[in-house]
Design an enzyme around this catalytic site. Structure first.
Site, mmCIF file in Angstrom:
data_model
loop_
_atom_site.group_PDB
_atom_site.id
_atom_site.type_symbol
_atom_site.label_atom_id
_atom_site.label_comp_id
_atom_site.label_asym_id
_atom_site.label_seq_id
_atom_site.Cartn_x
_atom_site.Cartn_y
_atom_site.Cartn_z
ATOM 1 N N LYS A 230 0.833 -1.216 0.000
ATOM 2 C CA LYS A 230 0.000 0.000 0.000
ATOM 3 C C LYS A 230 0.861 1.257 0.000
ATOM 4 O O LYS A 230 0.616 2.188 -0.764
ATOM 5 C CB LYS A 230 -0.913 -0.010 1.235
ATOM 6 C CG LYS A 230 -1.638 1.296 1.448
ATOM 7 C CD LYS A 230 -2.403 1.326 2.752
ATOM 8 C CE LYS A 230 -1.574 1.555 3.974
ATOM 9 N NZ LYS A 230 -1.280 2.957 4.315
ATOM 10 N N ASN A 231 1.864 1.300 0.866
ATOM 11 C CA ASN A 231 2.631 2.540 1.006
ATOM 12 C C ASN A 231 3.485 2.840 -0.219
ATOM 13 O O ASN A 231 3.746 4.004 -0.521
ATOM 14 C CB ASN A 231 3.493 2.499 2.277
ATOM 15 C CG ASN A 231 2.635 2.643 3.527
ATOM 16 O OD1 ASN A 231 1.456 3.002 3.440
ATOM 17 N ND2 ASN A 231 3.211 2.356 4.687
ATOM 18 N N CYS B 53 -2.399 12.715 13.538
ATOM 19 C CA CYS B 53 -3.315 11.589 13.384
ATOM 20 C C CYS B 53 -3.212 10.729 14.626
ATOM 21 O O CYS B 53 -2.526 11.097 15.579
ATOM 22 C CB CYS B 53 -3.016 10.808 12.123
ATOM 23 S SG CYS B 53 -1.534 9.858 12.259
ATOM 24 N N ARG C 252 3.091 14.174 13.773
ATOM 25 C CA ARG C 252 3.523 14.031 12.385
ATOM 26 C C ARG C 252 3.808 15.339 11.628
ATOM 27 O O ARG C 252 3.085 15.717 10.705
ATOM 28 C CB ARG C 252 2.529 13.155 11.618
ATOM 29 C CG ARG C 252 2.350 11.816 12.313
ATOM 30 C CD ARG C 252 1.505 10.863 11.544
ATOM 31 N NE ARG C 252 2.242 10.144 10.524
ATOM 32 C CZ ARG C 252 1.744 9.096 9.862
ATOM 33 N NH1 ARG C 252 0.541 8.669 10.116
ATOM 34 N NH2 ARG C 252 2.458 8.497 8.956
ATOM 35 N N ASP D 113 5.405 -0.029 12.002
ATOM 36 C CA ASP D 113 4.116 -0.556 11.545
ATOM 37 C C ASP D 113 3.902 -2.017 11.954
ATOM 38 O O ASP D 113 2.819 -2.569 11.748
ATOM 39 C CB ASP D 113 3.993 -0.431 10.016
ATOM 40 C CG ASP D 113 3.711 1.000 9.580
ATOM 41 O OD1 ASP D 113 3.540 1.874 10.462
ATOM 42 O OD2 ASP D 113 3.678 1.256 8.362
ATOM 43 N N ARG E 87 -8.693 0.191 5.304
ATOM 44 C CA ARG E 87 -7.891 1.166 4.554
ATOM 45 C C ARG E 87 -6.637 0.523 3.980
ATOM 46 O O ARG E 87 -6.103 0.988 2.982
ATOM 47 C CB ARG E 87 -7.457 2.302 5.489
ATOM 48 C CG ARG E 87 -8.567 3.234 5.869
ATOM 49 C CD ARG E 87 -8.061 4.301 6.777
ATOM 50 N NE ARG E 87 -6.878 4.941 6.184
ATOM 51 C CZ ARG E 87 -6.242 5.963 6.705
ATOM 52 N NH1 ARG E 87 -6.665 6.479 7.846
ATOM 53 N NH2 ARG E 87 -5.202 6.486 6.125
HETATM 54 C C1 UD1 Z 1 5.510 6.263 6.543
HETATM 55 C C2 UD1 Z 1 4.454 5.196 6.407
HETATM 56 C C3 UD1 Z 1 3.975 4.760 7.787
HETATM 57 C C4 UD1 Z 1 5.155 4.336 8.637
HETATM 58 C C5 UD1 Z 1 6.233 5.410 8.656
HETATM 59 C C6 UD1 Z 1 7.506 4.966 9.374
HETATM 60 C C7 UD1 Z 1 3.438 5.764 4.314
HETATM 61 C C8 UD1 Z 1 2.241 6.275 3.596
HETATM 62 N N1 UD1 Z 1 3.374 5.736 5.643
HETATM 63 O O1 UD1 Z 1 4.904 7.380 7.172
HETATM 64 O O2 UD1 Z 1 3.069 3.678 7.611
HETATM 65 O O3 UD1 Z 1 4.708 4.108 9.951
HETATM 66 O O4 UD1 Z 1 6.602 5.765 7.313
HETATM 67 O O5 UD1 Z 1 8.027 3.832 8.776
HETATM 68 O O6 UD1 Z 1 4.402 5.354 3.705
HETATM 69 N N2 UD1 Z 1 9.154 13.510 10.760
HETATM 70 C C9 UD1 Z 1 9.527 14.805 11.052
HETATM 71 N N3 UD1 Z 1 9.462 15.721 10.049
HETATM 72 C C10 UD1 Z 1 9.048 15.432 8.787
HETATM 73 C C11 UD1 Z 1 8.675 14.107 8.498
HETATM 74 C C12 UD1 Z 1 8.741 13.157 9.515
HETATM 75 O O7 UD1 Z 1 9.905 15.122 12.177
HETATM 76 O O8 UD1 Z 1 9.023 16.326 7.928
HETATM 77 C C13 UD1 Z 1 9.226 12.474 11.823
HETATM 78 C C14 UD1 Z 1 7.875 11.824 12.131
HETATM 79 O O9 UD1 Z 1 7.140 12.596 13.078
HETATM 80 C C15 UD1 Z 1 8.298 10.489 12.664
HETATM 81 C C16 UD1 Z 1 9.558 10.160 11.837
HETATM 82 O O10 UD1 Z 1 10.005 11.403 11.312
HETATM 83 O O11 UD1 Z 1 8.679 10.602 14.015
HETATM 84 C C17 UD1 Z 1 9.320 9.199 10.703
HETATM 85 O O12 UD1 Z 1 8.220 9.622 9.913
HETATM 86 P P1 UD1 Z 1 8.123 9.302 8.369
HETATM 87 O O13 UD1 Z 1 9.159 8.304 8.006
HETATM 88 O O14 UD1 Z 1 8.072 10.577 7.607
HETATM 89 O O15 UD1 Z 1 6.700 8.613 8.266
HETATM 90 P P2 UD1 Z 1 5.624 8.794 7.125
HETATM 91 O O16 UD1 Z 1 6.289 8.946 5.807
HETATM 92 O O17 UD1 Z 1 4.632 9.804 7.559
#
Ligand code: UD1
Length: 430
Positions: A22-23, A117, A122, A305, A397
């Site tokens: 999915k991701n 969320c 996030r 996850d 989802r």
């Molecule tokens: C993606 C996955 C989600 C998974 C996560 C971590 C998708 C659609 N979702 O989420 O299922 O749990 O990776 O493997 O692919 N962060 C910041 N600043 C940013 C972006 C992230 O501080 O600009 C922090 C987040 O709060 C979190 C960490 O970085 O603590 C990792 O987040 P991130 O890898 O970005 O997760 P997602 O891409 O949102």
């Protein structure tokens, strides 16, 4: 509102086909609009998040043609609008991938700012840092991110946080920037590699995905391709833990075993036997599981996850286990639901101490989010009595035919829509 009703106690046994990731699919669908030629995407998982993403893409004018449940054709030449509304972002955060895709292709994108969320606050500062480094002007106006540039230029960028989303989003914009972009401290998840491979298949020039440094030489235009999405490592891991907690014997088919290394290692630690094949993994669990320590980390570490799934297993394991959640601050909500089933758990900050119990007792619980919801279903399958799970739309989802797949392994689970149906199920299962 629909619910799952589960009668536990049967070991899950058999083979289960794993769907596309999915991701990876969410990001690849966004990236597909970057060419004006038609792209065919295969092995698409048939889950609600994908339908929302396809609606978002159709909403900006791209042509979306669903060939069948697992294949879609996308043509981005008909796009007329660069604006993604809050309705989409509210349903799936990943629609923010259209920011990088539209900015890279057209030099303009407006996407509603995603909120927090259920698993944490996030932030998206790293995405915006990347777009700005490429020369875009990025403003937050009236709850929207507005990114613009008449000339994106390659840059040298170091991410402060390892982020899957930021790595993918900035990689998409940089794919069509002028010159070389070097991104350091990037995420190495399999779906980051899959998105890079897809972009390369449509003519991008991206090297290093899967390592800490990605180098992108921008190209002027992208072209058609046919691309098949990788298998979903989290769906696979979920069924592997379902085998573990029900003392079952399950083979997950259509997987890339390398992507499952961290999960396999933990299943070993807790006493499961694992057999690896070219594109399948078999998990056999006999007797009581053992306790262990686990900390979630970016890939190749143990995935956040997969944290609730191992949480359920450890709540039934012999001895005291600890889980440290280092990615998202609010991912222990499911433990309160597990405690209602009899688990013994203490949460302090980002760690949970779990005293394993011999068995859970069935009750009514709620799915707090997607992965935790799936994990609670597994808990239900390991319970002697009947478990009723509310808020299952989270599970739908991201898991294709979840209850059908569990049933094919011998799980007794049904989707119901009323108290009457619940009573009917209880009468039927005795
Ligand atoms: C993606 C996955 C989600 C998974 C996560 C971590 C998708 C659609 N979702 O989420 O299922 O749990 O990776 O493997 O692919 N962060 C910041 N600043 C940013 C972006 C992230 O501080 O600009 C922090 C987040 O709060 C979190 C960490 O970085 O603590 C990792 O987040 P991130 O890898 O970005 O997760 P997602 O891409 O949102």
């Amino acid at each position: 509102m629909e619910q799952y009703v589960i009668k536990g106690g049967n070991p899950l046994v058999g083979e289960v086909e794993i769907s596309g990731a999915k991701n990876a699919a969410l990001a690849i669908l966004a990236a597909a609009i970057m060419t004006d030629e038609t792209v065919l995407i295969e092995n698409l998982p048939d889950v609600n998040d994908i339908n929302v993403m396809l609606e978002a893409i159709g909403g900006i004018g791209a042509t979306v043609q669903r060939v069948d449940r697992h294949r879609v054709k996308i043509n981005g030449s008909t796009i007329t609008d660069f604006n993604i509304e809050y309705d989409f972002i509210k349903k799936i955060r990943a629609s923010y991938y259209l920011l990088g895709a539209l900015l890279g292709k057209y030099g303009r994108a407006e996407v509603a700012l995603p909120g927090g969320c259920n698993i944490g606050s996030r932030p998206i500062d790293q995405h915006l840092k990347g777009f700005r480094a490429l020369g875009a002007e990025v403003d937050i106006e009236h709850g929207k991110i507005v990114a613009e540039s008449d000339h994106l230029r390659g840059t040298h960028l170091y991410f402060d946080v390892v982020s899957v989303g930021a790595t993918i989003n900035v990689m998409m914009a940089a794919a069509m920037a002028d010159g070389l972009t070097i991104m350091e401290n990037v995420a190495k998840e399999p779906h980051v590699v899959d998105v890079a491979n897809f972009l390369n298949s449509i003519g991008a020039n991206i090297r290093g995905a899967g390592t800490d440094v990605i180098k992108i030489r921008g190209v002027k235009s992208l072209h058609k391709s046919e691309y098949s999405i990788i298998p979903d490592q989290i769906e696979a891991g979920t069924f592997m833990f379902a085998a573990a907690v029900t003392k079952g014997d399950v083979t997950v088919l259509n997987v890339i075993p390398k992507h499952l290394d961290a999960t396999i290692s933990k299943l070993h630690d807790i006493g499961c036997e694992i057999e690896e094949f070219d594109d399948a993994v078999r998990v056999v669990a006999k007797g009581r599981l053992r306790c262990t320590q686990v900390k979630t980390l970016p890939y190749p570490g143990y995935p956040t996850d997969m944290q609730p799934q191992i949480g359920v297993a450890l709540a039934l394991a012999k001895g005291t286990s600890t889980i440290t959640e280092s990615i998202f601050e609010n991912r222990f909500k499911y433990l309160d639901e597990l405690a209602r089933m009899g688990a013994v758990i203490k949460v302090e900050g980002n760690s949970a101490t779990i005293e394993g119990v011999e068995k859970f007792s069935g009750t009514r619980i709620s799915a707090p989010d997607l992965r935790a919801g799936a994990a609670l279903c597994i808990a239900g399958l390991a319970t002697d009595g009947v478990t009723i799970i509310d808020d299952i739309e989270y599970i739908q989802r991201g898991y294709e035919k979840f209850e059908e797949k569990l049933r094919s392994l011998g799980g007794v689970i049904e989707r119901v829509a009323s108290e009457k149906e619940i009573q009917k199920f209880i009468l039927k299962v005795g």
